[in-house]
Design a protein around this motif. Sequence first.
Motif, PDB file in Angstrom:
ATOM      1  N   TRP A 124      -0.236   2.748   0.370  1.00 18.27           N
ATOM      2  CA  TRP A 124      -0.488   4.158   0.945  1.00 18.27           C
ATOM      3  C   TRP A 124      -1.955   4.515  -0.042  1.00 18.27           C
ATOM      4  CZ3 TRP A 124      -1.547   8.347  -2.127  1.00 18.27           C
ATOM      5  CH2 TRP A 124      -1.483   9.558  -1.564  1.00 18.27           C
ATOM      6  N   VAL A 125      -1.976   3.970  -1.262  1.00 20.52           N
ATOM      7  CA  VAL A 125      -3.124   4.191  -1.971  1.00 20.52           C
ATOM      8  C   VAL A 125      -4.200   3.520  -1.460  1.00 20.52           C
ATOM      9  CG1 VAL A 125      -4.175   3.674  -4.124  1.00 20.52           C
ATOM     10  CG2 VAL A 125      -1.874   4.580  -4.339  1.00 20.52           C
ATOM     11  N   ASP A 126      -4.314   2.473  -1.025  1.00 24.11           N
ATOM     12  CA  ASP A 126      -5.262   1.565  -0.357  1.00 24.11           C
ATOM     13  C   ASP A 126      -5.883   2.366   0.845  1.00 24.11           C
ATOM     14  OD1 ASP A 126      -6.924  -0.732  -0.060  1.00 24.11           O
ATOM     15  OD2 ASP A 126      -5.763  -1.243   1.677  1.00 24.11           O
ATOM     16  N   ASN A 133      -5.316   5.832   1.557  1.00 25.54           N
ATOM     17  CA  ASN A 133      -5.535   7.255   1.269  1.00 25.54           C
ATOM     18  C   ASN A 133      -6.265   7.907  -0.120  1.00 25.54           C
ATOM     19  OD1 ASN A 133      -3.834   8.437   3.622  1.00 25.54           O
ATOM     20  ND2 ASN A 133      -2.483   7.052   2.448  1.00 25.54           N
ATOM     21  N   VAL A 134      -6.647   6.742  -0.940  1.00 27.97           N
ATOM     22  CA  VAL A 134      -7.565   7.215  -2.226  1.00 27.97           C
ATOM     23  C   VAL A 134      -8.681   6.495  -1.889  1.00 27.97           C
ATOM     24  CG1 VAL A 134      -7.336   6.925  -4.773  1.00 27.97           C
ATOM     25  CG2 VAL A 134      -5.485   7.255  -3.589  1.00 27.97           C
ATOM     26  N   GLY A 176     -10.293   4.798  -5.597  1.00 31.20           N
ATOM     27  CA  GLY A 176      -9.515   4.024  -4.727  1.00 31.20           C
ATOM     28  C   GLY A 176      -9.611   2.493  -4.411  1.00 31.20           C
ATOM     29  N   LEU A 178      -7.479   1.360  -7.798  1.00 31.13           N
ATOM     30  CA  LEU A 178      -6.261   1.629  -7.793  1.00 31.13           C
ATOM     31  C   LEU A 178      -5.471   0.728  -7.114  1.00 31.13           C
ATOM     32  CD1 LEU A 178      -4.419   3.443  -9.865  1.00 31.13           C
ATOM     33  CD2 LEU A 178      -4.580   5.292  -7.811  1.00 31.13           C
ATOM     34  N   ASP A 179      -5.528   0.396  -6.066  1.00 31.05           N
ATOM     35  CA  ASP A 179      -4.652  -0.565  -5.233  1.00 31.05           C
ATOM     36  C   ASP A 179      -4.466  -1.924  -5.898  1.00 31.05           C
ATOM     37  OD1 ASP A 179      -7.080  -1.161  -4.292  1.00 31.05           O
ATOM     38  OD2 ASP A 179      -6.065  -2.565  -2.792  1.00 31.05           O
ATOM     39  N   LEU A 187      -2.414  -1.109  -9.147  1.00 35.20           N
ATOM     40  CA  LEU A 187      -1.195  -1.239  -8.886  1.00 35.20           C
ATOM     41  C   LEU A 187      -0.434  -2.599  -8.487  1.00 35.20           C
ATOM     42  CD1 LEU A 187      -0.845   1.913  -6.820  1.00 35.20           C
ATOM     43  CD2 LEU A 187       0.144   1.790  -9.125  1.00 35.20           C
TER      44      LEU A 187
END
Length: 172
Positions: free
Chosen positions: A130-132, A134-135, A140, A143-144, A147
Amino acid sequence: MTELSGSEPVPPSVWRNPWHFLAFGFGSGTLPKAPGTWGSLVALPFIPLWQMLPDWGYWLMLGVTMLFGFWLCGKVANDLRVHDHEGIVWDEMVGMWITLWLVPEGWQWLLVGFLVFRFFDILKPWPIRWVDRNVHGGVGIMLDDVLAGVFAWIAMQGIIWVWLNGGAQLFS
């Protein structure tokens, strides 16, 4: 300049611009196949250096390299006019360093950590996927992999705990 897609050839600026060179993992992100894997491998020689730091020093280094990465990856992506060029591998490097925080010394642990991190980085379980998607921007891009590094760190701590509490006897 036209906008690059994430899989276009490596821009020549990687070899001229020190920020681009750093974001491309000292050039490892320029390799034609699996640049994220190469970037993860380039992160490994730093681990013995980071392990010489006290635990809080390694933690501080993780915070600094992560915050720096938000800026660095965003800057290079903006310079290249692309959301996340696959050659930008600073994020994989930081993800590997997170994975290997508080891991015992030794090449075996580096190998296990590498495999566990690549598993989470490639599989991208929720919320990583989701982060990959949508951010955006430098946050962005980073962050993926941060995580994935956290997921891999948790898995590594479990593996270490099992190993140190009798798991080694399973292989004797």
